[in-house]
Design a protein around this motif. Structure first.
Motif, PDB file in Angstrom:
ATOM      1  N   LYS A  70       0.996  -1.114   0.041  1.00  0.00           N
ATOM      2  CA  LYS A  70       0.006   0.194  -0.040  1.00  0.00           C
ATOM      3  C   LYS A  70       0.813   1.412   0.161  1.00  0.00           C
ATOM      4  O   LYS A  70       2.061   1.232   0.346  1.00  0.00           O
ATOM      5  N   GLY A  71       0.210   2.465  -0.360  1.00  0.00           N
ATOM      6  CA  GLY A  71       1.011   3.730  -0.238  1.00  0.00           C
ATOM      7  C   GLY A  71       2.296   3.655  -0.968  1.00  0.00           C
ATOM      8  O   GLY A  71       2.473   3.471  -2.136  1.00  0.00           O
ATOM      9  N   ARG A  72       3.436   4.079  -0.227  1.00  0.00           N
ATOM     10  CA  ARG A  72       4.597   4.377  -0.940  1.00  0.00           C
ATOM     11  C   ARG A  72       5.498   2.983  -0.722  1.00  0.00           C
ATOM     12  O   ARG A  72       6.607   3.259  -0.890  1.00  0.00           O
ATOM     13  N   GLY A  73       4.850   1.910  -0.514  1.00  0.00           N
ATOM     14  CA  GLY A  73       5.712   0.691  -0.677  1.00  0.00           C
ATOM     15  C   GLY A  73       6.612   0.419   0.615  1.00  0.00           C
ATOM     16  O   GLY A  73       6.256   0.712   2.044  1.00  0.00           O
ATOM     17  N   ILE A  74       7.842   0.341   0.479  1.00  0.00           N
ATOM     18  CA  ILE A  74       9.053   0.110   1.568  1.00  0.00           C
ATOM     19  C   ILE A  74       9.413   1.642   2.074  1.00  0.00           C
ATOM     20  O   ILE A  74      10.148   1.525   2.935  1.00  0.00           O
ATOM     21  N   PHE A  75       8.989   2.614   1.284  1.00  0.00           N
ATOM     22  CA  PHE A  75       9.361   3.913   2.033  1.00  0.00           C
ATOM     23  C   PHE A  75       8.320   4.492   2.932  1.00  0.00           C
ATOM     24  O   PHE A  75       6.869   4.155   2.789  1.00  0.00           O
ATOM     25  N   GLN A  76       8.805   5.262   3.975  1.00  0.00           N
ATOM     26  CA  GLN A  76       7.666   5.632   4.877  1.00  0.00           C
ATOM     27  C   GLN A  76       8.422   7.204   5.037  1.00  0.00           C
ATOM     28  O   GLN A  76       9.284   7.558   4.845  1.00  0.00           O
ATOM     29  N   ASN A  77       7.206   7.957   5.599  1.00  0.00           N
ATOM     30  CA  ASN A  77       7.557   9.531   6.281  1.00  0.00           C
ATOM     31  C   ASN A  77       6.918   9.488   7.504  1.00  0.00           C
ATOM     32  O   ASN A  77       6.188   8.505   8.073  1.00  0.00           O
ATOM     33  N   GLU A  78       7.552  10.609   8.338  1.00  0.00           N
ATOM     34  CA  GLU A  78       6.939  10.659   9.802  1.00  0.00           C
ATOM     35  C   GLU A  78       5.128  10.738   9.617  1.00  0.00           C
ATOM     36  O   GLU A  78       4.858  10.318  10.764  1.00  0.00           O
ATOM     37  N   ASN A  79       4.656  11.176   8.866  1.00  0.00           N
ATOM     38  CA  ASN A  79       3.196  11.172   8.824  1.00  0.00           C
ATOM     39  C   ASN A  79       2.288  10.273   8.182  1.00  0.00           C
ATOM     40  O   ASN A  79       1.508  10.167   7.703  1.00  0.00           O
ATOM     41  N   ASP A  80       3.141   9.150   7.814  1.00  0.00           N
ATOM     42  CA  ASP A  80       2.702   7.890   6.945  1.00  0.00           C
ATOM     43  C   ASP A  80       1.366   7.393   7.880  1.00  0.00           C
ATOM     44  O   ASP A  80       1.642   6.830   8.951  1.00  0.00           O
ATOM     45  N   ASP A  81       0.293   7.445   7.112  1.00  0.00           N
ATOM     46  CA  ASP A  81      -0.876   6.792   7.794  1.00  0.00           C
ATOM     47  C   ASP A  81      -0.939   5.332   7.900  1.00  0.00           C
ATOM     48  O   ASP A  81      -1.884   4.755   8.581  1.00  0.00           O
ATOM     49  N   ARG A  82       0.125   4.566   7.586  1.00  0.00           N
ATOM     50  CA  ARG A  82       0.256   3.228   7.593  1.00  0.00           C
ATOM     51  C   ARG A  82       0.575   2.750   8.801  1.00  0.00           C
ATOM     52  O   ARG A  82       0.478   1.764   9.517  1.00  0.00           O
ATOM     53  N   ILE A  83       1.371   3.702   9.591  1.00  0.00           N
ATOM     54  CA  ILE A  83       2.100   3.513  10.737  1.00  0.00           C
ATOM     55  C   ILE A  83       1.100   3.607  11.992  1.00  0.00           C
ATOM     56  O   ILE A  83       0.178   4.377  12.026  1.00  0.00           O
ATOM     57  N   THR A  84       0.853   2.438  12.739  1.00  0.00           N
ATOM     58  CA  THR A  84      -0.114   2.516  13.879  1.00  0.00           C
ATOM     59  C   THR A  84       0.472   3.098  15.062  1.00  0.00           C
ATOM     60  O   THR A  84       1.647   3.778  15.092  1.00  0.00           O
ATOM     61  N   LYS A  85      -0.513   3.666  15.857  1.00  0.00           N
ATOM     62  CA  LYS A  85      -0.187   4.416  17.081  1.00  0.00           C
ATOM     63  C   LYS A  85       1.163   3.732  18.145  1.00  0.00           C
ATOM     64  O   LYS A  85       1.950   4.490  18.210  1.00  0.00           O
ATOM     65  N   THR A  86       0.926   2.403  18.277  1.00  0.00           N
ATOM     66  CA  THR A  86       1.676   1.738  18.964  1.00  0.00           C
ATOM     67  C   THR A  86       3.381   1.668  18.223  1.00  0.00           C
ATOM     68  O   THR A  86       4.323   1.926  18.639  1.00  0.00           O
ATOM     69  N   GLY A  87       2.976   1.569  16.888  1.00  0.00           N
ATOM     70  CA  GLY A  87       4.194   1.753  15.877  1.00  0.00           C
ATOM     71  C   GLY A  87       5.052   3.212  15.951  1.00  0.00           C
ATOM     72  O   GLY A  87       6.374   2.778  15.975  1.00  0.00           O
ATOM     73  N   LYS A  88       4.437   4.081  15.978  1.00  0.00           N
ATOM     74  CA  LYS A  88       5.033   5.374  16.239  1.00  0.00           C
ATOM     75  C   LYS A  88       5.904   5.566  17.268  1.00  0.00           C
ATOM     76  O   LYS A  88       7.003   5.837  17.108  1.00  0.00           O
ATOM     77  N   LEU A  89       5.372   4.902  18.421  1.00  0.00           N
ATOM     78  CA  LEU A  89       6.266   4.947  19.844  1.00  0.00           C
ATOM     79  C   LEU A  89       7.311   3.925  19.481  1.00  0.00           C
ATOM     80  O   LEU A  89       8.601   4.012  19.862  1.00  0.00           O
ATOM     81  N   LEU A  90       7.251   2.653  18.754  1.00  0.00           N
ATOM     82  CA  LEU A  90       8.200   1.760  18.544  1.00  0.00           C
ATOM     83  C   LEU A  90       9.485   2.245  17.819  1.00  0.00           C
ATOM     84  O   LEU A  90      10.508   2.075  18.070  1.00  0.00           O
ATOM     85  N   ARG A  91       9.049   3.141  16.889  1.00  0.00           N
ATOM     86  CA  ARG A  91      10.060   3.529  15.735  1.00  0.00           C
ATOM     87  C   ARG A  91      10.756   4.486  16.469  1.00  0.00           C
ATOM     88  O   ARG A  91      12.126   4.368  16.400  1.00  0.00           O
TER      89      ARG A  91
END
Length: 209
Positions: A70-91
């Protein structure tokens, strides 16, 4: 090389101790991931390891299920909506990397070394030049020289340059320096996300996937 034998021994010792001490933390993170979003606790992905061998890297899942399609594939940015709430903290805390302790015990990774690339990006194993393949002489690491020099703000050519420099100038002292600076980078939350990439590069990677 004696230093590499010592390095492997320290990897096994500290990975075992870390899993023992952090078992409660691992359990809490696992529960949080399951409560936060649908999907498995762990994210598994094929990577290139020592001598170009393929292995499965383990991480805590920080994105929605099947995020790579989905979205940008293997690339992400800070506001990527594919990142979960827990995921943001883990990252931002790099806690998503903790399951790689199991990769260390399996002999597939080290605490410190060149980060293992995808099997198809930036190149397949045959796509690396003879000089670039020097980076595959060591076990890949949870952190490495390229991570303290810029992490995701670097392009792959720059990362490979630092990886080669690490292998050619290896010492236990260099590992200690990288470990200390990695802690500093985590606290400072520097270069956590992938930089923006051109649409052309993004399309090329998604085609390979």
């Amino acid at each position: 090389m004696i230093q590499l034998a010592v390095k492997r021994g320290l990897d096994i010792l500290f990975a075992f101790l870390a899993l023992l001490v952090l078992s409660g933390v691992l359990l809490v993170i696992s529960v949080a991931i399951k409560v936060d979003s649908k999907g498995p606790v762990f994210f598994k992905q094929e990577r290139l390891g020592k001598n170009g061998t393929v292995f499965q890297i383990y991480k805590f899942r920080t994105m929605v299920e099947d995020a790579e399609s989905k979205g940008r594939g293997i690339f992400q940015n800070e506001n990527d909506d594919r990142i979960t709430k827990t995921g943001k903290l883990l990252r931002v805390t790099s806690l998503d990397e903790l399951p790689q302790l199991f990769n260390i015990l399996r002999g597939e990774m080290s605490f410190i070394g060149p980060r293992p690339p995808l099997t198809y990006y930036p190149y397949t194993i045959d796509g690396y030049s003879g000089e670039q393949k020097i980076r595959f002489q060591f076990l890949p690491g949870i952190t490495g020289y390229a991570q303290i020099m810029g992490r995701n703000s670097l392009n792959w050519e720059e990362k490979i340059h630092y990886d080669i420099d690490y292998v050619e100038n290896y010492s236990l002292g260099l590992d200690l320096k990288i470990f200390i600076l990695t802690i500093y980078k985590i606290v400072q939350r520097e270069h956590v996300h992938h930089p923006e990439n051109s649409d052309t590069q993004l399309n090329q990677v998604n085609k390979k996937a």
